[in-house]
Write an enzyme that holds these catalytic residues in place. Structure first.
Site, PDB file in Angstrom:
ATOM      1  N   CYS A 133       4.132  26.414 124.916  1.00  0.00           N
ATOM      2  CA  CYS A 133       4.591  27.806 124.769  1.00  0.00           C
ATOM      3  C   CYS A 133       6.072  27.970 125.100  1.00  0.00           C
ATOM      4  CB  CYS A 133       3.775  28.721 125.670  1.00  0.00           C
ATOM      5  SG  CYS A 133       2.037  28.577 125.329  1.00  0.00           S
ATOM      6  N   HIS A 167       7.317  35.358 125.108  1.00  0.00           N
ATOM      7  CA  HIS A 167       6.330  34.532 124.402  1.00  0.00           C
ATOM      8  C   HIS A 167       5.045  35.357 124.298  1.00  0.00           C
ATOM      9  CE1 HIS A 167       3.256  31.724 123.533  1.00  0.00           C
ATOM     10  NE2 HIS A 167       2.792  31.676 124.763  1.00  0.00           N
ATOM     11  N   ASN A 203      -1.718  34.231 119.762  1.00  0.00           N
ATOM     12  CA  ASN A 203      -0.724  33.412 120.464  1.00  0.00           C
ATOM     13  C   ASN A 203      -0.420  32.195 119.586  1.00  0.00           C
ATOM     14  OD1 ASN A 203       0.425  31.393 122.085  1.00  0.00           O
ATOM     15  ND2 ASN A 203      -0.650  32.060 123.928  1.00  0.00           N
TER      16      ASN A 203
HETATM   17  N1  ACO Z   1     -15.785  36.870 124.039  1.00  0.00           N
HETATM   18  C1  ACO Z   1     -16.701  37.417 124.872  1.00  0.00           C
HETATM   19  N2  ACO Z   1     -16.878  37.030 126.139  1.00  0.00           N
HETATM   20  C2  ACO Z   1     -16.083  36.030 126.587  1.00  0.00           C
HETATM   21  C3  ACO Z   1     -15.120  35.422 125.772  1.00  0.00           C
HETATM   22  C4  ACO Z   1     -14.994  35.880 124.452  1.00  0.00           C
HETATM   23  N3  ACO Z   1     -14.089  35.359 123.608  1.00  0.00           N
HETATM   24  N4  ACO Z   1     -14.492  34.481 126.505  1.00  0.00           N
HETATM   25  C5  ACO Z   1     -15.029  34.496 127.724  1.00  0.00           C
HETATM   26  N5  ACO Z   1     -16.012  35.423 127.779  1.00  0.00           N
HETATM   27  C6  ACO Z   1     -16.843  35.794 128.919  1.00  0.00           C
HETATM   28  C7  ACO Z   1     -16.891  34.724 129.968  1.00  0.00           C
HETATM   29  O1  ACO Z   1     -17.877  33.767 129.667  1.00  0.00           O
HETATM   30  C8  ACO Z   1     -17.233  35.513 131.198  1.00  0.00           C
HETATM   31  O2  ACO Z   1     -18.602  35.779 131.211  1.00  0.00           O
HETATM   32  P1  ACO Z   1     -19.439  35.787 132.599  1.00  0.00           P
HETATM   33  O3  ACO Z   1     -18.815  36.871 133.410  1.00  0.00           O
HETATM   34  O4  ACO Z   1     -20.808  36.067 132.143  1.00  0.00           O
HETATM   35  O5  ACO Z   1     -19.217  34.432 133.164  1.00  0.00           O
HETATM   36  C9  ACO Z   1     -16.524  36.860 130.992  1.00  0.00           C
HETATM   37  O6  ACO Z   1     -16.268  36.930 129.553  1.00  0.00           O
HETATM   38  C10 ACO Z   1     -15.218  36.961 131.723  1.00  0.00           C
HETATM   39  O7  ACO Z   1     -14.490  35.751 131.516  1.00  0.00           O
HETATM   40  P2  ACO Z   1     -13.134  35.479 132.208  1.00  0.00           P
HETATM   41  O8  ACO Z   1     -12.622  34.158 131.760  1.00  0.00           O
HETATM   42  O9  ACO Z   1     -13.261  35.740 133.679  1.00  0.00           O
HETATM   43  O10 ACO Z   1     -12.273  36.638 131.561  1.00  0.00           O
HETATM   44  P3  ACO Z   1     -10.847  37.104 131.943  1.00  0.00           P
HETATM   45  O11 ACO Z   1     -10.882  38.532 132.273  1.00  0.00           O
HETATM   46  O12 ACO Z   1     -10.162  36.167 132.875  1.00  0.00           O
HETATM   47  O13 ACO Z   1     -10.104  36.970 130.550  1.00  0.00           O
HETATM   48  C11 ACO Z   1      -8.546  35.560 129.417  1.00  0.00           C
HETATM   49  C12 ACO Z   1      -9.969  35.718 129.941  1.00  0.00           C
HETATM   50  C13 ACO Z   1      -8.275  36.595 128.350  1.00  0.00           C
HETATM   51  C14 ACO Z   1      -8.402  34.186 128.832  1.00  0.00           C
HETATM   52  C15 ACO Z   1      -7.580  35.789 130.606  1.00  0.00           C
HETATM   53  O14 ACO Z   1      -7.924  34.972 131.695  1.00  0.00           O
HETATM   54  C16 ACO Z   1      -6.173  35.530 130.226  1.00  0.00           C
HETATM   55  O15 ACO Z   1      -5.604  36.247 129.428  1.00  0.00           O
HETATM   56  N6  ACO Z   1      -5.560  34.512 130.793  1.00  0.00           N
HETATM   57  C17 ACO Z   1      -4.226  34.135 130.428  1.00  0.00           C
HETATM   58  C18 ACO Z   1      -4.389  33.233 129.312  1.00  0.00           C
HETATM   59  C19 ACO Z   1      -3.180  33.196 128.475  1.00  0.00           C
HETATM   60  O16 ACO Z   1      -2.469  34.142 128.297  1.00  0.00           O
HETATM   61  N7  ACO Z   1      -2.975  32.025 127.990  1.00  0.00           N
HETATM   62  C20 ACO Z   1      -1.914  31.792 127.183  1.00  0.00           C
HETATM   63  C21 ACO Z   1      -0.675  31.610 127.991  1.00  0.00           C
HETATM   64  S1  ACO Z   1      -0.138  30.068 127.992  1.00  0.00           S
HETATM   65  C22 ACO Z   1       0.027  29.657 126.447  1.00  0.00           C
HETATM   66  O17 ACO Z   1       0.414  30.475 125.653  1.00  0.00           O
HETATM   67  C23 ACO Z   1      -0.360  28.296 126.075  1.00  0.00           C
END
Ligand code: ACO
Length: 338
Positions: free
Chosen positions: A115, A265, A295
């Site tokens: 990224c 980004h 992304n």
């Molecule tokens: N659809 C539905 N449910 C989902 C999905 C999906 N696509 N993905 C995960 N879940 C579920 C999980 O299994 C979990 O279920 P559970 O509570 O029964 O265990 C629940 O949703 C919550 O999951 P979390 O991973 O805790 O969700 P969170 O609120 O943390 O959101 C996310 C996940 C969006 C990935 C968040 O952590 C985030 O944005 N992190 C930053 C990631 C990012 O921006 N990465 C890119 C930056 S670096 C780069 O660009 C390479």
């Protein structure tokens, strides 16, 4: 020392639009979850047979950038190509661009900083121009994410976020010392390398890739799909984005009120909004298009920069700040007087 400036910008995204509803047909997910957590409504995926690849999309974006820079392609002296999803394990995409664009036997450097890749690549271009070694450098960020995602429920927390596309800029020696790239800033913290990574197959670890074989592999052994510790990434991202923007401002005796346009980004709309709020910036001072493209990793900043410029949101004399954070962890910023 010379000053470098961006003289041409271009972008290319595949035609195939994949909405959140489309993904919900492949995995257990839904539009509300994706939009609420990431802001993403749709992304582009290369369609099998459409002729696109990471290098090909990079070339399409580059052709537009070169035309807008109003130079002949033969005036380009160096290619710097950033991607995490190269067409080949080796060689990198840079040499493919040299061939596909029909350029003379100029050097091609590949950047593997995910990224942050585009800002790292821009920094490389800037240094070569500053020292007087080159006058025109082509910088590309391009990704074919869709080819390597686990589009099943198992991979949903990663695969809904990423999309395909490419952006490119021509960086040239500036005739005006007060205009151009003022500074670039880069960091890495490898202790967190495995928090956002695709570990293998690699030269020390080959995993079964055939479907029949992979059926016997335990989930935790699957290293050929990206892994992301989402919440840990989120927390580090908001901190490092802020730090590296402040570092860039301080270097140029600027403060946050001096930012005319911040291009973060496009990691996650919630991360961009967090940073926007922290810096007290208005919607006009921050550009986001993750809603349309997801992304696109190394491509996200040049795609966003190109769109912001095309929409007339960046004008001559503006202070433009680019900021990135991602796998590595790596993070970087660039401060530009447009
Ligand atoms: N659809 C539905 N449910 C989902 C999905 C999906 N696509 N993905 C995960 N879940 C579920 C999980 O299994 C979990 O279920 P559970 O509570 O029964 O265990 C629940 O949703 C919550 O999951 P979390 O991973 O805790 O969700 P969170 O609120 O943390 O959101 C996310 C996940 C969006 C990935 C968040 O952590 C985030 O944005 N992190 C930053 C990631 C990012 O921006 N990465 C890119 C930056 S670096 C780069 O660009 C390479």
């Amino acid at each position: 020392m010379y000053r470098s400036k961006i003289t041409g910008l271009g972008k290319y995204v595949p035609e195939n639009i994949v909405t959140n509803d489309d993904l919900s047909k492949l995995m257990d997910t839904n539009d509300a979850w994706i939009q609420e957590r990431t802001g993403i409504k749709e992304r582009r995926h290369i369609k099998k047979g459409d002729g696109n690849s990471t290098a090909v999309m990079g070339v399409k974006a580059a052709q537009i950038a070169i035309e807008r820079a109003k130079i002949n392609k033969d005036e380009i002296e160096l290619i710097v190509f950033a991607t995490l999803s190269p067409d080949y394990y080796f060689p990198g995409c840079g040499v493919q661009v040299q061939d596909l664009l029909g350029l003379p036997t100029i050097p091609a450097i590949d950047i593997r900083n995910q990224c942050s890749g585009f800002v790292y690549a821009l920094s490389v271009a800037d240094q070569y121009i500053k020292t007087g070694m080159y006058k025109n450098v082509l910088v590309i960020g391009s990704e074919n994410q869709s080819g390597g995602l686990d589009l099943t429920t198992r991979g949903r927390s990663v695969s809904v976020i990423f999309g395909d596309g490419a952006g490119a800029v021509v960086v040239s020696r500036s005739e005006n010392d007060n205009q151009g790239i003022l500074s670039t800033h880069m960091h890495s913290e490898g202790v967190h390398a495995k928090e956002l990574a695709l570990i293998g197959p690699n030269t020390g670890h080959w995993v079964p890739l055939l479907i029949e074989e992979s059926a016997t592999v335990k989930d935790e052994d699957i290293t050929y799909y990206p892994y992301m510790n989402g919440q840990f990434v989120f927390k580090n991202a908001v901190t490092r984005f802020s730090e590296v923007i402040l570092e860039g401002l301080a270097k140029n005796d600027m403060n946050k009120e001096d930012i005319d346009m911040l291009i973060p980004h496009q990691a996650n709309l919630r991360i961009s909004q967090f940073v926007q709020k922290k810096f007290g910036l208005s919607n006009d001072q921050v550009f986001n298009n993750i809603q349309k493209y997801g992304n696109t990793t190394a491509a996200s900043i040049p795609i966003a920069l190109t769109e912001a410029w095309e929409e007339g949101k960046i004008k001559e004399g503006d202070n433009v700040v680019l900021a990135a954070f991602g796998s590595g962890f790596t993070w970087a910023s660039a401060v530009i007087k447009w």
